[in-house]
Design a protein around this motif. Structure first.
Motif, PDB file in Angstrom:
ATOM      1  N   LEU A 175      41.443 -41.548   9.928  1.00  0.00           N
ATOM      2  CA  LEU A 175      42.727 -41.510  10.642  1.00  0.00           C
ATOM      3  C   LEU A 175      43.420 -42.874  10.622  1.00  0.00           C
ATOM      4  CD1 LEU A 175      41.770 -39.287  13.727  1.00  0.00           C
ATOM      5  CD2 LEU A 175      43.197 -38.644  11.764  1.00  0.00           C
ATOM      6  N   GLY A 176      42.792 -43.863   9.987  1.00  0.00           N
ATOM      7  CA  GLY A 176      43.426 -45.161   9.814  1.00  0.00           C
ATOM      8  C   GLY A 176      42.995 -46.235  10.788  1.00  0.00           C
ATOM      9  N   HIS A 177      42.062 -45.941  11.691  1.00  0.00           N
ATOM     10  CA  HIS A 177      41.614 -46.958  12.639  1.00  0.00           C
ATOM     11  C   HIS A 177      40.807 -48.030  11.903  1.00  0.00           C
ATOM     12  CE1 HIS A 177      42.881 -44.678  16.182  1.00  0.00           C
ATOM     13  NE2 HIS A 177      42.521 -43.604  15.508  1.00  0.00           N
ATOM     14  N   PRO A 178      40.993 -49.290  12.239  1.00  0.00           N
ATOM     15  CA  PRO A 178      40.294 -50.360  11.510  1.00  0.00           C
ATOM     16  C   PRO A 178      38.790 -50.364  11.749  1.00  0.00           C
ATOM     17  CG  PRO A 178      41.580 -51.260  13.327  1.00  0.00           C
ATOM     18  CD  PRO A 178      41.971 -49.822  13.199  1.00  0.00           C
ATOM     19  N   THR A 179      38.347 -49.960  12.927  1.00  0.00           N
ATOM     20  CA  THR A 179      36.920 -49.849  13.213  1.00  0.00           C
ATOM     21  C   THR A 179      36.741 -48.850  14.349  1.00  0.00           C
ATOM     22  OG1 THR A 179      34.860 -51.073  13.604  1.00  0.00           O
ATOM     23  CG2 THR A 179      36.779 -51.704  14.927  1.00  0.00           C
ATOM     24  N   VAL A 180      35.482 -48.652  14.768  1.00  0.00           N
ATOM     25  CA  VAL A 180      35.176 -47.671  15.803  1.00  0.00           C
ATOM     26  C   VAL A 180      34.279 -48.322  16.846  1.00  0.00           C
ATOM     27  CG1 VAL A 180      34.096 -45.437  16.304  1.00  0.00           C
ATOM     28  CG2 VAL A 180      35.345 -45.758  14.147  1.00  0.00           C
ATOM     29  N   TRP A 181      34.677 -48.234  18.099  1.00  0.00           N
ATOM     30  CA  TRP A 181      33.850 -48.707  19.201  1.00  0.00           C
ATOM     31  C   TRP A 181      32.898 -47.593  19.630  1.00  0.00           C
ATOM     32  CZ3 TRP A 181      34.818 -53.511  22.084  1.00  0.00           C
ATOM     33  CH2 TRP A 181      35.734 -54.348  21.435  1.00  0.00           C
ATOM     34  N   HIS A 182      31.844 -47.988  20.368  1.00  0.00           N
ATOM     35  CA  HIS A 182      30.823 -46.985  20.705  1.00  0.00           C
ATOM     36  C   HIS A 182      30.361 -47.134  22.144  1.00  0.00           C
ATOM     37  CE1 HIS A 182      27.671 -44.098  20.235  1.00  0.00           C
ATOM     38  NE2 HIS A 182      26.682 -44.966  20.290  1.00  0.00           N
ATOM     39  N   VAL A 183      30.312 -45.988  22.856  1.00  0.00           N
ATOM     40  CA  VAL A 183      29.659 -45.915  24.159  1.00  0.00           C
ATOM     41  C   VAL A 183      28.325 -45.206  23.918  1.00  0.00           C
ATOM     42  CG1 VAL A 183      29.763 -45.081  26.532  1.00  0.00           C
ATOM     43  CG2 VAL A 183      31.873 -45.795  25.351  1.00  0.00           C
ATOM     44  N   ALA A 184      27.223 -45.940  24.087  1.00  0.00           N
ATOM     45  CA  ALA A 184      25.904 -45.446  23.701  1.00  0.00           C
ATOM     46  C   ALA A 184      25.226 -44.719  24.858  1.00  0.00           C
ATOM     47  CB  ALA A 184      25.028 -46.610  23.243  1.00  0.00           C
ATOM     48  N   GLY A 185      24.279 -43.852  24.496  1.00  0.00           N
ATOM     49  CA  GLY A 185      23.421 -43.220  25.493  1.00  0.00           C
ATOM     50  C   GLY A 185      22.282 -44.149  25.872  1.00  0.00           C
ATOM     51  N   PRO A 186      21.401 -43.720  26.772  1.00  0.00           N
ATOM     52  CA  PRO A 186      20.311 -44.581  27.246  1.00  0.00           C
ATOM     53  C   PRO A 186      19.346 -44.938  26.119  1.00  0.00           C
ATOM     54  CG  PRO A 186      19.993 -42.320  27.982  1.00  0.00           C
ATOM     55  CD  PRO A 186      21.361 -42.382  27.395  1.00  0.00           C
ATOM     56  N   SER A 222      28.871 -43.346  34.026  1.00  0.00           N
ATOM     57  CA  SER A 222      28.647 -44.466  33.094  1.00  0.00           C
ATOM     58  C   SER A 222      29.753 -44.521  32.044  1.00  0.00           C
ATOM     59  CB  SER A 222      27.270 -44.348  32.440  1.00  0.00           C
ATOM     60  OG  SER A 222      27.198 -43.232  31.564  1.00  0.00           O
ATOM     61  N   GLY A 223      30.269 -43.369  31.647  1.00  0.00           N
ATOM     62  CA  GLY A 223      31.393 -43.353  30.717  1.00  0.00           C
ATOM     63  C   GLY A 223      32.639 -43.951  31.346  1.00  0.00           C
ATOM     64  N   TYR A 224      32.835 -43.673  32.620  1.00  0.00           N
ATOM     65  CA  TYR A 224      33.982 -44.234  33.337  1.00  0.00           C
ATOM     66  C   TYR A 224      33.896 -45.760  33.360  1.00  0.00           C
ATOM     67  CZ  TYR A 224      37.026 -45.358  37.313  1.00  0.00           C
ATOM     68  OH  TYR A 224      37.986 -45.898  38.132  1.00  0.00           O
ATOM     69  N   ARG A 225      32.715 -46.301  33.666  1.00  0.00           N
ATOM     70  CA  ARG A 225      32.555 -47.762  33.683  1.00  0.00           C
ATOM     71  C   ARG A 225      32.820 -48.358  32.299  1.00  0.00           C
ATOM     72  NH1 ARG A 225      28.095 -46.159  36.912  1.00  0.00           N
ATOM     73  NH2 ARG A 225      26.663 -46.411  35.145  1.00  0.00           N
ATOM     74  N   ALA A 226      32.310 -47.691  31.267  1.00  0.00           N
ATOM     75  CA  ALA A 226      32.545 -48.181  29.904  1.00  0.00           C
ATOM     76  C   ALA A 226      34.022 -48.101  29.550  1.00  0.00           C
ATOM     77  CB  ALA A 226      31.716 -47.361  28.916  1.00  0.00           C
ATOM     78  N   GLY A 227      34.690 -47.040  30.017  1.00  0.00           N
ATOM     79  CA  GLY A 227      36.111 -46.888  29.732  1.00  0.00           C
ATOM     80  C   GLY A 227      36.953 -47.992  30.366  1.00  0.00           C
ATOM     81  N   LEU A 228      36.594 -48.403  31.572  1.00  0.00           N
ATOM     82  CA  LEU A 228      37.315 -49.505  32.218  1.00  0.00           C
ATOM     83  C   LEU A 228      37.176 -50.794  31.404  1.00  0.00           C
ATOM     84  CD1 LEU A 228      36.402 -48.897  35.978  1.00  0.00           C
ATOM     85  CD2 LEU A 228      38.567 -48.373  34.816  1.00  0.00           C
ATOM     86  N   THR A 229      35.981 -51.006  30.863  1.00  0.00           N
ATOM     87  CA  THR A 229      35.769 -52.191  30.016  1.00  0.00           C
ATOM     88  C   THR A 229      36.575 -52.090  28.729  1.00  0.00           C
ATOM     89  OG1 THR A 229      33.537 -52.510  30.907  1.00  0.00           O
ATOM     90  CG2 THR A 229      34.042 -53.556  28.790  1.00  0.00           C
ATOM     91  N   LEU A 230      36.539 -50.923  28.093  1.00  0.00           N
ATOM     92  CA  LEU A 230      37.274 -50.738  26.839  1.00  0.00           C
ATOM     93  C   LEU A 230      38.778 -50.915  27.024  1.00  0.00           C
ATOM     94  CD1 LEU A 230      35.324 -47.661  25.441  1.00  0.00           C
ATOM     95  CD2 LEU A 230      35.512 -49.892  24.314  1.00  0.00           C
ATOM     96  N   ALA A 231      39.264 -50.527  28.189  1.00  0.00           N
ATOM     97  CA  ALA A 231      40.707 -50.644  28.451  1.00  0.00           C
ATOM     98  C   ALA A 231      41.173 -52.088  28.402  1.00  0.00           C
ATOM     99  CB  ALA A 231      41.036 -50.021  29.808  1.00  0.00           C
ATOM    100  N   ASP A 232      40.261 -53.032  28.594  1.00  0.00           N
ATOM    101  CA  ASP A 232      40.614 -54.453  28.547  1.00  0.00           C
ATOM    102  C   ASP A 232      40.551 -55.017  27.132  1.00  0.00           C
ATOM    103  OD1 ASP A 232      41.021 -54.561  31.296  1.00  0.00           O
ATOM    104  OD2 ASP A 232      38.921 -55.047  31.705  1.00  0.00           O
ATOM    105  N   HIS A 233      40.270 -54.158  26.136  1.00  0.00           N
ATOM    106  CA  HIS A 233      40.211 -54.593  24.731  1.00  0.00           C
ATOM    107  C   HIS A 233      41.331 -53.894  23.956  1.00  0.00           C
ATOM    108  CE1 HIS A 233      36.324 -56.777  24.820  1.00  0.00           C
ATOM    109  NE2 HIS A 233      36.042 -55.924  25.792  1.00  0.00           N
ATOM    110  N   PRO A 234      42.491 -54.521  23.805  1.00  0.00           N
ATOM    111  CA  PRO A 234      43.616 -53.883  23.112  1.00  0.00           C
ATOM    112  C   PRO A 234      43.282 -53.446  21.690  1.00  0.00           C
ATOM    113  CG  PRO A 234      44.322 -55.873  24.234  1.00  0.00           C
ATOM    114  CD  PRO A 234      42.824 -55.862  24.297  1.00  0.00           C
ATOM    115  N   GLU A 235      42.291 -54.097  21.068  1.00  0.00           N
ATOM    116  CA  GLU A 235      41.932 -53.763  19.684  1.00  0.00           C
ATOM    117  C   GLU A 235      41.095 -52.489  19.596  1.00  0.00           C
ATOM    118  OE1 GLU A 235      38.733 -56.685  21.145  1.00  0.00           O
ATOM    119  OE2 GLU A 235      40.843 -56.198  21.519  1.00  0.00           O
ATOM    120  N   ALA A 236      40.648 -51.961  20.722  1.00  0.00           N
ATOM    121  CA  ALA A 236      39.804 -50.754  20.708  1.00  0.00           C
ATOM    122  C   ALA A 236      40.687 -49.519  20.623  1.00  0.00           C
ATOM    123  CB  ALA A 236      38.927 -50.715  21.955  1.00  0.00           C
ATOM    124  N   SER A 237      41.011 -49.125  19.406  1.00  0.00           N
ATOM    125  CA  SER A 237      41.909 -47.981  19.198  1.00  0.00           C
ATOM    126  C   SER A 237      41.155 -46.683  18.945  1.00  0.00           C
ATOM    127  CB  SER A 237      42.838 -48.251  18.011  1.00  0.00           C
ATOM    128  OG  SER A 237      42.090 -48.313  16.800  1.00  0.00           O
TER     129      SER A 237
END
Length: 335
Positions: A175-186, A222-237
């Motif tokens: 889809l054209g994204h430069p990279t992919v971020w990841h929220v991992a399981g335990p 845990s996904g919500y907490r990770a999402g708050l962190t990701l929101a502070d990274h403009p490059e995480a598309s």
């Protein structure tokens, strides 16, 4: 049995055929026998039947963390297939305080099963804390493993986790994204570890930047907490989340932060839980075939129980990418 036969007006042999589901009994006769059984409170003597036949028609399902979504759906599928083959299941959960694998509890369960009326064991060993080879199984009892990681001493059934992670990463990159971020399981989870490794390896092979994975524990919180962190990274598309429940939490965090999905960020989950199509937006995700995995485990075990040769080694169950509205082409999107 004689009382049932007398009340139903049939022979004892006919009652035996109905009780043991052997067929060759007319439908009306079977209904009459079953009615007589109900009226008299008759139940077949399982122990006596086993002494005659050498089998109990019972399967033990031993699971680490029987509460997780994947294990719940796998256990349900095992139960359905076992019932279809006229087997009952006995479920035993192995987990110590703090969520760690309990080796002592496992040993106790295996000793108990060595004395129980079961014909075989399905072990759902979805943990990196133990391998099937390192665990003592009851002697002379057929065993099939589900989700055992890389150790395949026994016949094993496993979802192709690596394939699913690659499908998710490739979809987002295409889809054209430069990279992919990841929220991992335990990290204790075999599935989570495999998905994370496949995500990282795929980005490395394709020469893309590998962002730091964010930790999760399968829960929406845990996904919500990770999402708050990701929101502070403009490059995480683009974000690949290791399961749909955590993806739900990520979606909530992005909504609260004013980030549009998929207009600003694209998200892919994993599992295709029943609710995923009802998220807003409906979630693009990797579908696991839990029903097929459970049915395959029962099929292999019954083959062993009934004396057919079953080779050790792994049977991979393929995954499938289900594209919905949480992903779109990247380029003009704005955060």
């Amino acid at each position: 049995m004689r009382d049932v036969a007398e009340l139903a007006g049939v022979s004892g042999q006919t009652v035996s055929r109905v009780a043991n589901r052997m067929g060759n009994v007319a439908k009306k006769t079977q209904e009459r026998v079953e009615q007589a059984m109900a009226e008299l409170g008759y139940r077949p003597n399982i122990a006596a039947r086993a002494l005659r036949s050498g089998e109990f028609r019972s399967i033990a399902v031993v699971a680490f963390d029987a509460d997780s979504l994947g294990n719940v759906r796998t256990i349900s599928a095992i139960g359905n297939e076992a019932a279809r083959r006229n087997y009952a299941i006995e479920l035993i959960q192995i987990q110590s305080a703090g969520g760690a694998f309990g080796a002592a509890d496992f040993s106790w369960a295996m000793r108990r099963l060595g004395q129980e009326a079961v014909d075989g064991i399905i072990l759902i060993l979805e943990t990196t804390d133990a391998t099937a080879a390192a665990l003592r199984m009851p002697d002379n009892v057929p065993v099939v493993i589900v989700d055992a990681g890389p150790d395949h001493r026994y016949p094993t059934v496993d979802t192709h986790q690596e394939q699913g992670a690659i499908l998710a990463v490739d979809h987002l990159l295409e889809l054209g994204h430069p990279t992919v971020w990841h929220v991992a399981g335990p990290p204790i989870s075999n599935a989570a570890a495999t998905r994370r490794h496949a995500w990282q390896s795929r980005l490395e092979v394709l020469g893309r930047e590998v962002p730091t994975a964010l930790p999760g524990d399968w829960t929406p919180e845990s996904g919500y907490r990770a999402g708050l962190t990701l929101a502070d990274h403009p490059e995480a598309s683009a974000v690949f989340v290791a399961n749909d429940q955590m993806a739900l939490g990520v979606l909530r965090a992005f909504h609260e932060k004013g980030l549009a999905v998929p207009g600003g960020v694209s998200i892919v989950g994993f599992d295709d839980m029943a609710e995923s199509a009802q998220f807003w937006p409906p979630l693009t995700t990797v579908r696991q075939q839990f029903a097929l995995a459970g049915a395959t485990a029962v099929e292999l075990l019954v083959d062993e129980i009934e004396g057919r040769e079953v080779a050790a080694g792994i049977r991979r169950i393929d995954t499938e990418l289900v594209v919905r509205e949480s992903t779109q082409r990247w380029g003009n999107a704005s955060r």
